[in-house]
Design a protein around this motif. Structure first.
Motif, PDB file in Angstrom:
ATOM      1  N   ARG A  88       0.823  -1.209   0.000  1.00  0.00           N
ATOM      2  CA  ARG A  88       0.000   0.000   0.000  1.00  0.00           C
ATOM      3  C   ARG A  88       0.861   1.264   0.000  1.00  0.00           C
ATOM      4  O   ARG A  88       0.757   2.122   0.886  1.00  0.00           O
ATOM      5  N   CYS A 108      -2.977   0.239 -10.551  1.00  0.00           N
ATOM      6  CA  CYS A 108      -2.550  -0.454  -9.335  1.00  0.00           C
ATOM      7  C   CYS A 108      -3.370   0.017  -8.134  1.00  0.00           C
ATOM      8  O   CYS A 108      -2.993   1.001  -7.475  1.00  0.00           O
ATOM      9  N   PRO A 109      -4.465  -0.654  -7.815  1.00  0.00           N
ATOM     10  CA  PRO A 109      -5.289  -0.259  -6.669  1.00  0.00           C
ATOM     11  C   PRO A 109      -4.552  -0.328  -5.335  1.00  0.00           C
ATOM     12  O   PRO A 109      -5.025   0.236  -4.346  1.00  0.00           O
ATOM     13  N   SER A 112      -1.992   3.549  -2.074  1.00  0.00           N
ATOM     14  CA  SER A 112      -2.918   4.105  -1.082  1.00  0.00           C
ATOM     15  C   SER A 112      -3.032   5.611  -1.154  1.00  0.00           C
ATOM     16  O   SER A 112      -3.984   6.195  -0.619  1.00  0.00           O
ATOM     17  N   LEU A 232     -10.013   8.569  -9.444  1.00  0.00           N
ATOM     18  CA  LEU A 232      -9.253   7.726  -8.530  1.00  0.00           C
ATOM     19  C   LEU A 232      -9.920   7.658  -7.164  1.00  0.00           C
ATOM     20  O   LEU A 232     -10.480   8.633  -6.673  1.00  0.00           O
ATOM     21  N   GLY A 233      -9.782   6.498  -6.530  1.00  0.00           N
ATOM     22  CA  GLY A 233     -10.353   6.330  -5.206  1.00  0.00           C
ATOM     23  C   GLY A 233      -9.368   6.572  -4.085  1.00  0.00           C
ATOM     24  O   GLY A 233      -9.758   6.660  -2.927  1.00  0.00           O
ATOM     25  N   CYS A 234      -8.069   6.701  -4.418  1.00  0.00           N
ATOM     26  CA  CYS A 234      -7.067   6.886  -3.373  1.00  0.00           C
ATOM     27  C   CYS A 234      -7.013   8.351  -2.941  1.00  0.00           C
ATOM     28  O   CYS A 234      -7.479   9.256  -3.645  1.00  0.00           O
TER      29      CYS A 234
END
Length: 299
Positions: A88, A108-109, A112, A232-234
């Motif tokens: 992460r 690349c999920p 973090s 993006l979710g990060c």
């Protein structure tokens, strides 16, 4: 600081491992520079994280060359995360390195968080495309060769010493990098020199590498810019420098205020702050790492 290599298609990427304990942090330099861009900032970060920096393809001591255009580097970021066994990680990128960081976060999920320092990627996709394509303009390439000596070579140690001395003198007087001190400029240029067994040397990147980095493959499914960032979710931290190369502070601040996963920081420094004010640059990044740590679910 220790040297490591990570195998990628076409060769290796040279990695500087600064050590440290805590979250993994991967530093990405801008096109034309190398991992020593971060040499002043990294030790401050390593007091709070395990820090890595690497040379892009065609740059520094990495043997891999650019063969598939600009976005090949985003794939390399993912390979580095896997090859180094990072968990992460937070990816911190400078200027055009932000493009590769944003694209890597899509692929690349496990990433973090992103920190984008003085980066063009916070502009619209069309604006970023225009900036990247401008790099391939012959006038810009001539300017890079004249001012920064990209692609220079020589036969022996004496010619290398002469080149390095002239480079240090030139860069300290250049308006684009006038705040660099001599030792920092010397470290940066020497990191980009590859010396052959016969003593001959070559400065990387070459002008061809810079031109190749401006190539945008038509097959690429997406292209970095503000629109891609917003998918993006990060967590994202955007650091603008008031006298930086890319400082659309007002528009970024407005978007950050509307997005709960974004942080916005404006530093009252110039474009060379990574070298001249490393502690000031490191401070918000450390705060960002701490915020991610506090938000992480307990196990």
């Amino acid at each position: 600081m220790t040297e490591r290599q990570v195998a990628v298609p076409g060769g290796d990427l040279a990695v500087l491992d600064y050590g440290g304990s805590g979250p993994d942090v991967l530093l990405i330099h801008s096109a034309g520079h190398n991992a020593h861009t971060w040499i002043e900032v990294a030790p401050f970060l390593a007091q709070h994280a395990h820090v890595y920096a690497f040379d892009l393809r065609g740059h520094g001591q990495s043997s891999a060359e650019v063969t598939e255009g600009s976005m090949q580097t985003s794939d390399d970021v993912v390979r580095l995360i896997e090859g180094l066994g990072l968990e992460r990680p937070v990816v911190v990128a400078h200027e055009f390195g932000g493009m590769y960081a944003v694209a890597a976060a899509v692929e690349c999920p496990a990433i973090s968080g992103l920190v984008l320092v003085d980066s063009a990627v916070v502009e619209t996709t069309d604006a970023v495309r225009d900036l990247v394509s401008m790099i391939a303009d012959p006038m810009v390439l001539d300017l890079l060769e004249e001012r920064f000596g990209l692609g220079r070579s020589g036969p022996d140690a004496a010619s290398l010493a002469e080149y390095v001395d002239s480079y240090v003198e030139r860069i300290r007087e250049d308006w684009m990098a006038r705040t660099w001190d001599g030792e920092a400029a010397r470290r940066l240029v020497l990191r980009g020199v590859v010396i052959a067994e016969d003593g001959s040397w070559a400065r990387r990147p070459t002008l061809q590498t810079v031109q190749d980095l401006a190539e945008i493959p038509s097959s690429y499914p997406y292209y970095p810019g503000r629109e891609l960032m917003e998918t993006l979710g990060c967590a994202i931290q955007v650091i603008t420098l008031t006298s930086g190369h890319f400082a659309p502070a007002d528009s970024v601040a407005d978007r950050a205020a509307a997005n709960p996963t974004w942080q916005f920081v404006a530093l009252d420094v110039d474009a060379e702050a990574l070298n001249t004010h490393p502690r000031l640059v490191a401070a918000p990044i450390v705060a960002f790492l701490e915020s991610l740590r506090s938000e992480a679910p307990s196990t």
